[in-house]
Design a protein around this motif. Structure first.
Motif, PDB file in Angstrom:
ATOM      1  N   ILE A  16      11.720   0.811  -4.551  1.00 55.84           N
ATOM      2  CA  ILE A  16      12.110   0.188  -3.287  1.00 55.84           C
ATOM      3  C   ILE A  16      11.508   1.014  -2.162  1.00 55.84           C
ATOM      4  CG2 ILE A  16      14.049  -0.556  -1.856  1.00 55.84           C
ATOM      5  CD1 ILE A  16      15.737  -0.506  -4.481  1.00 55.84           C
ATOM      6  N   ALA A  17      10.666   0.390  -1.346  1.00 53.15           N
ATOM      7  CA  ALA A  17       9.929   1.110  -0.310  1.00 53.15           C
ATOM      8  C   ALA A  17      10.383   0.660   1.071  1.00 53.15           C
ATOM      9  CB  ALA A  17       8.431   0.871  -0.480  1.00 53.15           C
ATOM     10  N   PHE A  18      10.696   1.636   1.914  1.00 49.29           N
ATOM     11  CA  PHE A  18      11.201   1.371   3.266  1.00 49.29           C
ATOM     12  C   PHE A  18      10.140   1.703   4.311  1.00 49.29           C
ATOM     13  CE2 PHE A  18      12.754   3.037   7.244  1.00 49.29           C
ATOM     14  CZ  PHE A  18      13.757   2.171   7.630  1.00 49.29           C
ATOM     15  N   VAL A  19       9.995   0.810   5.281  1.00 47.28           N
ATOM     16  CA  VAL A  19       9.249   1.106   6.504  1.00 47.28           C
ATOM     17  C   VAL A  19      10.008   0.513   7.681  1.00 47.28           C
ATOM     18  CG1 VAL A  19       6.942   1.285   5.487  1.00 47.28           C
ATOM     19  CG2 VAL A  19       7.792  -0.948   6.237  1.00 47.28           C
ATOM     20  N   THR A  20       9.737   1.032   8.855  1.00 47.20           N
ATOM     21  CA  THR A  20      10.364   0.524  10.072  1.00 47.20           C
ATOM     22  C   THR A  20       9.517  -0.606  10.646  1.00 47.20           C
ATOM     23  OG1 THR A  20      11.324   2.681  10.565  1.00 47.20           O
ATOM     24  CG2 THR A  20      11.151   1.126  12.392  1.00 47.20           C
ATOM     25  N   ALA A  21      10.121  -1.744  10.870  1.00 42.59           N
ATOM     26  CA  ALA A  21       9.407  -2.875  11.459  1.00 42.59           C
ATOM     27  C   ALA A  21       8.933  -2.514  12.868  1.00 42.59           C
ATOM     28  CB  ALA A  21      10.320  -4.098  11.519  1.00 42.59           C
ATOM     29  N   ILE A  32       0.871  -3.028   6.734  1.00 40.29           N
ATOM     30  CA  ILE A  32       1.587  -1.956   6.051  1.00 40.29           C
ATOM     31  C   ILE A  32       2.424  -2.531   4.914  1.00 40.29           C
ATOM     32  CG2 ILE A  32       3.326  -0.144   6.335  1.00 40.29           C
ATOM     33  CD1 ILE A  32       2.284   0.167   9.228  1.00 40.29           C
ATOM     34  N   LEU A  33       3.053  -3.659   5.141  1.00 40.32           N
ATOM     35  CA  LEU A  33       3.814  -4.310   4.069  1.00 40.32           C
ATOM     36  C   LEU A  33       2.891  -4.712   2.918  1.00 40.32           C
ATOM     37  CD1 LEU A  33       6.300  -6.587   6.066  1.00 40.32           C
ATOM     38  CD2 LEU A  33       6.610  -4.254   5.253  1.00 40.32           C
ATOM     39  N   GLU A  34       1.693  -5.190   3.249  1.00 43.19           N
ATOM     40  CA  GLU A  34       0.727  -5.509   2.197  1.00 43.19           C
ATOM     41  C   GLU A  34       0.389  -4.271   1.381  1.00 43.19           C
ATOM     42  OE1 GLU A  34      -0.483  -8.731   1.479  1.00 43.19           O
ATOM     43  OE2 GLU A  34       1.233  -9.044   2.794  1.00 43.19           O
ATOM     44  N   ALA A  35       0.282  -3.133   2.052  1.00 43.85           N
ATOM     45  CA  ALA A  35      -0.034  -1.888   1.354  1.00 43.85           C
ATOM     46  C   ALA A  35       1.082  -1.487   0.402  1.00 43.85           C
ATOM     47  CB  ALA A  35      -0.289  -0.774   2.372  1.00 43.85           C
ATOM     48  N   LEU A  36       2.320  -1.729   0.780  1.00 44.49           N
ATOM     49  CA  LEU A  36       3.446  -1.425  -0.105  1.00 44.49           C
ATOM     50  C   LEU A  36       3.360  -2.245  -1.379  1.00 44.49           C
ATOM     51  CD1 LEU A  36       6.389  -1.313   2.479  1.00 44.49           C
ATOM     52  CD2 LEU A  36       5.090   0.620   1.564  1.00 44.49           C
ATOM     53  N   VAL A  37       3.075  -3.539  -1.231  1.00 47.35           N
ATOM     54  CA  VAL A  37       2.958  -4.408  -2.399  1.00 47.35           C
ATOM     55  C   VAL A  37       1.749  -4.008  -3.239  1.00 47.35           C
ATOM     56  CG1 VAL A  37       2.637  -6.785  -3.172  1.00 47.35           C
ATOM     57  CG2 VAL A  37       4.129  -6.305  -1.226  1.00 47.35           C
ATOM     58  N   GLU A  38       0.632  -3.747  -2.580  1.00 49.36           N
ATOM     59  CA  GLU A  38      -0.581  -3.346  -3.289  1.00 49.36           C
ATOM     60  C   GLU A  38      -0.351  -2.071  -4.104  1.00 49.36           C
ATOM     61  OE1 GLU A  38      -4.944  -1.430  -2.217  1.00 49.36           O
ATOM     62  OE2 GLU A  38      -3.943  -2.676  -0.718  1.00 49.36           O
ATOM     63  N   GLY A  39       0.415  -1.158  -3.538  1.00 49.92           N
ATOM     64  CA  GLY A  39       0.674   0.101  -4.227  1.00 49.92           C
ATOM     65  C   GLY A  39       1.625  -0.020  -5.402  1.00 49.92           C
ATOM     66  N   GLY A  40       2.394  -1.106  -5.460  1.00 53.46           N
ATOM     67  CA  GLY A  40       3.285  -1.320  -6.592  1.00 53.46           C
ATOM     68  C   GLY A  40       4.759  -1.309  -6.278  1.00 53.46           C
ATOM     69  N   ALA A  41       5.139  -1.407  -5.002  1.00 49.11           N
ATOM     70  CA  ALA A  41       6.558  -1.492  -4.665  1.00 49.11           C
ATOM     71  C   ALA A  41       7.135  -2.800  -5.192  1.00 49.11           C
ATOM     72  CB  ALA A  41       6.766  -1.407  -3.156  1.00 49.11           C
ATOM     73  N   ASP A  42       8.340  -2.728  -5.748  1.00 51.11           N
ATOM     74  CA  ASP A  42       9.001  -3.915  -6.305  1.00 51.11           C
ATOM     75  C   ASP A  42       9.888  -4.613  -5.291  1.00 51.11           C
ATOM     76  OD1 ASP A  42       8.209  -3.652  -9.207  1.00 51.11           O
ATOM     77  OD2 ASP A  42       9.197  -1.718  -8.921  1.00 51.11           O
ATOM     78  N   VAL A  43      10.448  -3.856  -4.360  1.00 47.50           N
ATOM     79  CA  VAL A  43      11.328  -4.394  -3.323  1.00 47.50           C
ATOM     80  C   VAL A  43      10.905  -3.756  -2.003  1.00 47.50           C
ATOM     81  CG1 VAL A  43      13.712  -4.612  -2.493  1.00 47.50           C
ATOM     82  CG2 VAL A  43      13.242  -4.618  -4.960  1.00 47.50           C
ATOM     83  N   ILE A  44      10.832  -4.559  -0.964  1.00 44.01           N
ATOM     84  CA  ILE A  44      10.486  -4.062   0.365  1.00 44.01           C
ATOM     85  C   ILE A  44      11.754  -3.996   1.214  1.00 44.01           C
ATOM     86  CG2 ILE A  44       9.072  -4.398   2.414  1.00 44.01           C
ATOM     87  CD1 ILE A  44       7.515  -3.914  -0.226  1.00 44.01           C
ATOM     88  N   ALA A 249      -1.977   4.235  -1.395  1.00 41.82           N
ATOM     89  CA  ALA A 249      -2.286   5.299  -2.355  1.00 41.82           C
ATOM     90  C   ALA A 249      -1.028   6.091  -2.708  1.00 41.82           C
ATOM     91  CB  ALA A 249      -3.357   6.224  -1.771  1.00 41.82           C
ATOM     92  N   TYR A 250      -0.201   6.378  -1.722  1.00 44.32           N
ATOM     93  CA  TYR A 250       1.036   7.123  -1.970  1.00 44.32           C
ATOM     94  C   TYR A 250       2.004   6.309  -2.829  1.00 44.32           C
ATOM     95  CZ  TYR A 250       5.588   9.237  -1.009  1.00 44.32           C
ATOM     96  OH  TYR A 250       6.845   9.776  -1.129  1.00 44.32           O
ATOM     97  N   ILE A 251       2.183   5.040  -2.494  1.00 41.95           N
ATOM     98  CA  ILE A 251       3.086   4.183  -3.261  1.00 41.95           C
ATOM     99  C   ILE A 251       2.630   4.099  -4.711  1.00 41.95           C
ATOM    100  CG2 ILE A 251       3.952   1.822  -3.532  1.00 41.95           C
ATOM    101  CD1 ILE A 251       5.277   3.326  -1.275  1.00 41.95           C
ATOM    102  N   ALA A 255       4.900   4.548  -7.985  1.00 40.38           N
ATOM    103  CA  ALA A 255       5.069   3.464  -8.956  1.00 40.38           C
ATOM    104  C   ALA A 255       4.681   3.932 -10.354  1.00 40.38           C
ATOM    105  CB  ALA A 255       4.235   2.252  -8.542  1.00 40.38           C
ATOM    106  N   ASP A 256       3.597   4.683 -10.453  1.00 44.50           N
ATOM    107  CA  ASP A 256       3.174   5.199 -11.757  1.00 44.50           C
ATOM    108  C   ASP A 256       4.210   6.162 -12.325  1.00 44.50           C
ATOM    109  OD1 ASP A 256       0.868   3.727 -11.571  1.00 44.50           O
ATOM    110  OD2 ASP A 256      -0.410   5.411 -10.984  1.00 44.50           O
ATOM    111  N   ALA A 257       4.779   6.995 -11.462  1.00 46.05           N
ATOM    112  CA  ALA A 257       5.775   7.967 -11.920  1.00 46.05           C
ATOM    113  C   ALA A 257       7.043   7.277 -12.404  1.00 46.05           C
ATOM    114  CB  ALA A 257       6.100   8.948 -10.793  1.00 46.05           C
ATOM    115  N   VAL A 258       7.489   6.262 -11.665  1.00 43.93           N
ATOM    116  CA  VAL A 258       8.704   5.539 -12.041  1.00 43.93           C
ATOM    117  C   VAL A 258       8.501   4.815 -13.368  1.00 43.93           C
ATOM    118  CG1 VAL A 258      10.157   3.585 -11.396  1.00 43.93           C
ATOM    119  CG2 VAL A 258       9.593   5.325  -9.693  1.00 43.93           C
ATOM    120  N   ALA A 259       7.368   4.138 -13.508  1.00 40.76           N
ATOM    121  CA  ALA A 259       7.095   3.422 -14.750  1.00 40.76           C
ATOM    122  C   ALA A 259       6.962   4.394 -15.920  1.00 40.76           C
ATOM    123  CB  ALA A 259       5.820   2.595 -14.609  1.00 40.76           C
ATOM    124  N   GLY A 260       6.311   5.516 -15.700  1.00 39.87           N
ATOM    125  CA  GLY A 260       6.121   6.493 -16.761  1.00 39.87           C
ATOM    126  C   GLY A 260       7.412   7.140 -17.212  1.00 39.87           C
TER     127      GLY A 260
END
Length: 270
Positions: A16-21, A32-44, A249-251, A255-260
């Motif tokens: 779950i990734a948080f950003v300020t609107a 920025i929201l697109e980047a969260l999804v691209e990086g692998g966030a499951d919930v915004i 890149a950070y997300i 995401a890789d760490a959580v899945a692993g």
């Protein structure tokens, strides 16, 4: 199955990734929201800026100031949410913020607008469960999850009150205090998650103080979701309108760490 339920039904815990609107500007937020999804966030989790964000630390406070300074309004936030939903029909979107922007024009009006924008859940930091009538019925009538917070001080006597009317997931605030300032102790998280999961069938997500892939992996071994916010907001602060690349890149590392982490548990039969 709701979008939130589907996110938590995946084999790995939800990231779950948080950003300020509106940070740094309303126009920059969609990328920025697109980047969260691209990086692998499951919930915004989309933060609604407020003049007095009492639960937030310096990073998110500064993001609130930048956003409000850029003129971000509740209408802007809902437009951002609606645009996101059009691009991503299956990714859950949660609004997180404070009561004043949500209910000053009426809870029913806010809930209807959030529904129209495709919002899946709302976290209102400063409406305690004892005052659920201020917003909860309007959200539930609109089919929006009223997501509650539990903290290290939520004892057995109060937990049933927190859970009454809660839906979507339970957000466990892993440290007492404001966001981004303290590091949670894994032993205390393990014990708290076990206690909460024994009390509810809702997924339990853990946030506050999680910054590194290693920390995210540790939390993912016990929780249904891992929430990261301040560290993402700091990337936005450093890179401004150029932040989507670094954010993605950070997300991806998280995401890789959580899945692993969950895969490792499955392999050892835990």
């Amino acid at each position: 199955m709701t979008r939130l339920a589907a996110a938590f039904a995946k084999p790995s815990p939800a990231l779950i990734a948080f950003v300020t609107a509106g940070d740094p500007t309303p126009a920059a937020t969609p990328a920025i929201l697109e980047a969260l999804v691209e990086g692998g966030a499951d919930v915004i989790e989309l933060g609604m800026p407020f003049t007095d964000p009492m639960a937030d630390g310096p990073a998110i406070q500064a993001a609130n100031i930048r956003s409000l300074g850029a003129g971000t309004t509740t209408a802007d936030i809902l437009a951002i949410a609606k645009g996101f939903r059009a691009r991503h029909p299956d990714v859950p979107l949660v609004l997180m913020g404070y009561a004043n922007p949500m209910i000053r024009r009426g809870a029913d009006r806010f809930a209807a607008a959030a529904k129209d924008a495709g919002v899946d859940g709302v976290i209102c930091v400063d409406i305690p469960p004892e005052e659920d009538d201020a917003l909860g019925p309007a959200l539930r009538a609109a089919g929006i999850a009223a997501i509650r917070l539990a903290t290290p001080t939520t004892d057995a006597a109060r937990l049933p009150t927190v859970l009454t009317g809660a839906s979507g997931f339970l957000y466990y605030v892993s440290v007492a205090g404001i966001t981004g300032k303290q590091q949670p102790q894994q032993d205390s998280i393990d014990a708290a998650v076990a206690r909460l999961k024994a009390a509810t069938e809702l997924p339990v997500a853990v946030g506050f103080g999680i910054r590194t892939p290693e920390q995210a992996a540790q939390v993912a071994r016990v929780a249904d979701g891992v929430v990261v916010g301040s560290a993402i907001v700091e990337i936005v602060a450093r890179h401004g309108v150029g932040s989507p690349g670094p954010v993605a890149a950070y997300i991806r590392t998280l995401a890789d760490a959580v899945a692993g982490a969950r895969q490792t548990l499955m392999e050892i039969g835990a």
